[in-house]
Motif scaffolding. Structure first.
Motif, PDB file in Angstrom:
ATOM      1  N   UNK A 140       0.823  -1.219   0.000  1.00  0.00           N
ATOM      2  CA  UNK A 140       0.000   0.000   0.000  1.00  0.00           C
ATOM      3  C   UNK A 140       0.860   1.273   0.000  1.00  0.00           C
ATOM      4  N   UNK A 141       1.718   1.384  -0.997  1.00  0.00           N
ATOM      5  CA  UNK A 141       2.604   2.543  -1.138  1.00  0.00           C
ATOM      6  C   UNK A 141       2.401   3.216  -2.495  1.00  0.00           C
ATOM      7  N   UNK A 142       1.158   3.348  -2.947  1.00  0.00           N
ATOM      8  CA  UNK A 142       0.898   3.894  -4.270  1.00  0.00           C
ATOM      9  C   UNK A 142       1.368   5.335  -4.429  1.00  0.00           C
ATOM     10  N   UNK A 143       1.450   6.088  -3.342  1.00  0.00           N
ATOM     11  CA  UNK A 143       1.833   7.496  -3.435  1.00  0.00           C
ATOM     12  C   UNK A 143       3.325   7.700  -3.678  1.00  0.00           C
TER      13      UNK A 143
ATOM     14  N   UNK B 254      12.770  -5.047  -9.128  1.00  0.00           N
ATOM     15  CA  UNK B 254      11.652  -5.901  -8.750  1.00  0.00           C
ATOM     16  C   UNK B 254      10.881  -5.265  -7.607  1.00  0.00           C
ATOM     17  N   UNK B 255       9.578  -5.210  -7.727  1.00  0.00           N
ATOM     18  CA  UNK B 255       8.716  -4.804  -6.623  1.00  0.00           C
ATOM     19  C   UNK B 255       7.981  -6.051  -6.144  1.00  0.00           C
ATOM     20  N   UNK B 256       8.196  -6.407  -4.881  1.00  0.00           N
ATOM     21  CA  UNK B 256       7.518  -7.550  -4.283  1.00  0.00           C
ATOM     22  C   UNK B 256       6.289  -7.001  -3.558  1.00  0.00           C
ATOM     23  N   UNK B 257       5.138  -7.200  -4.163  1.00  0.00           N
ATOM     24  CA  UNK B 257       3.894  -6.626  -3.638  1.00  0.00           C
ATOM     25  C   UNK B 257       3.235  -7.598  -2.671  1.00  0.00           C
ATOM     26  N   UNK B 258       3.047  -7.153  -1.437  1.00  0.00           N
ATOM     27  CA  UNK B 258       2.503  -8.004  -0.376  1.00  0.00           C
ATOM     28  C   UNK B 258       0.986  -7.867  -0.282  1.00  0.00           C
ATOM     29  N   UNK B 259       0.312  -8.159  -1.399  1.00  0.00           N
ATOM     30  CA  UNK B 259      -1.154  -8.101  -1.448  1.00  0.00           C
ATOM     31  C   UNK B 259      -1.688  -6.704  -1.137  1.00  0.00           C
ATOM     32  N   UNK B 260      -1.118  -5.688  -1.770  1.00  0.00           N
ATOM     33  CA  UNK B 260      -1.602  -4.329  -1.568  1.00  0.00           C
ATOM     34  C   UNK B 260      -3.068  -4.218  -1.987  1.00  0.00           C
ATOM     35  N   UNK B 261      -3.813  -3.395  -1.260  1.00  0.00           N
ATOM     36  CA  UNK B 261      -5.224  -3.177  -1.584  1.00  0.00           C
ATOM     37  C   UNK B 261      -5.431  -1.865  -2.332  1.00  0.00           C
ATOM     38  N   UNK B 262      -4.362  -1.111  -2.558  1.00  0.00           N
ATOM     39  CA  UNK B 262      -4.454   0.119  -3.336  1.00  0.00           C
ATOM     40  C   UNK B 262      -3.823  -0.125  -4.709  1.00  0.00           C
ATOM     41  N   UNK B 263      -3.358   0.921  -5.383  1.00  0.00           N
ATOM     42  CA  UNK B 263      -2.829   0.811  -6.738  1.00  0.00           C
ATOM     43  C   UNK B 263      -1.305   0.632  -6.766  1.00  0.00           C
ATOM     44  N   UNK B 264      -0.734   0.159  -5.688  1.00  0.00           N
ATOM     45  CA  UNK B 264       0.719  -0.001  -5.632  1.00  0.00           C
ATOM     46  C   UNK B 264       1.250  -0.802  -6.814  1.00  0.00           C
ATOM     47  N   UNK B 265       0.680  -1.964  -7.076  1.00  0.00           N
ATOM     48  CA  UNK B 265       1.181  -2.827  -8.147  1.00  0.00           C
ATOM     49  C   UNK B 265       1.075  -2.141  -9.501  1.00  0.00           C
ATOM     50  N   UNK B 266      -0.043  -1.499  -9.769  1.00  0.00           N
ATOM     51  CA  UNK B 266      -0.243  -0.841 -11.067  1.00  0.00           C
ATOM     52  C   UNK B 266       0.710   0.330 -11.241  1.00  0.00           C
TER      53      UNK B 266
END
Length: 249
Positions: free
Chosen positions: A11-14, A32-44
């Motif tokens: 959850x670091x989309x900002x 590499x970004x290891x996304x820990x199931x973010x609920x915001x737009x972090x992955x995108x």
């Protein structure tokens, strides 16, 4: 050396987009970004900035994730392909591309296994005053229990480089004690001279309130006390090297 940047993110989309852009402007071969199931737009956001985004489940298929920063780093080491892995936090706002290059550079010396960032920690708009868990928890315990590490300026720095071959032979504390655990473990395995430091100026990031820092301080303290044999072991993942996937579940 081929350098892989690993950015753990939840959850670091900002901020993650700017972090990825800075890392891609460095000499690193992959980000590499290891996304820990973010609920915001972090992955995108990270993908749009040019990172290879890996959900932490996909970084180690078949192994159910455990909550914690160290879990993402452990999985990131497995997914990385570089000889050197540079870890960077996703919430840093002062990151410059040359940070990545400076952190990786000392690893050309085969006797160096871990490179920690050294910097001033800003807080509340001031250039200093940050790093409260570091100053009030980590450093006093290191001075008391591991005096050979008392000279490490930022023992909990989220920006550091680790030789991947070394990382594959080390356990990773699941939570926020991961940096403290790696620092002690590298020193025990290879001696204090195996830890280098590089000056990076001033670090700015999202400062957390005390109610969020208290659990971090707790796990850092328990990690250092456990490494010193003064407390029960903390939750951690085993080294990747020589371990069958089925044995790590």
């Amino acid at each position: 050396m081929r350098v892989s940047v690993v950015i753990p993110a939840l959850n670091e989309e900002l901020t993650v987009g700017r972090v990825v852009e800075a890392c891609r402007a460095s000499g690193a071969a992959e980000v590499l970004v290891i996304d820990s199931d973010s609920t915001d737009r972090t992955a995108a956001v990270a993908a749009a900035a040019g990172a290879r985004v890996i959900n932490w489940r996909d970084a180690a298929p078949g192994i159910e994730p455990r909550p914690g920063k160290g879990e993402a780093l452990w999985r990131g080491v497995r997914a990385a392909s570089g000889e050197a892995v540079v870890f960077v936090d996703a919430d840093v706002t002062s990151l410059q591309p040359w940070w990545v290059d400076q952190l990786a550079q000392p690893l050309v010396d085969p006797s160096v296994h871990l490179v920690k960032a050294s910097y001033a920690r800003g807080y509340g708009g001031a250039p200093t005053g940050g790093g409260r868990v570091t100053e009030l928890t980590a450093k006093p315990l290191l001075r008391a229990l591991f005096p050979e590490l008392a000279g490490v300026v930022q023992p909990l720095a989220g920006e550091y480089a680790l030789r991947r071959s070394t990382a594959l032979r080390l356990p990773f504390v699941v939570g926020y004690g991961v940096e403290a655990g790696l620092l002690v473990d590298v020193t025990r395995a290879h001696g204090p001279a195996a830890v280098a430091q590089v000056e990076l100026g001033t670090r700015e990031h999202r400062n957390r309130p005390l109610d969020q820092l208290a659990p971090m301080a707790d796990v850092v303290a328990r990690t250092l006390l456990a490494r010193a044999g003064c407390a029960a072991p903390v939750e951690e993942r085993p080294p990747w090297e020589g371990v069958e996937m089925r044995d790590t579940i």
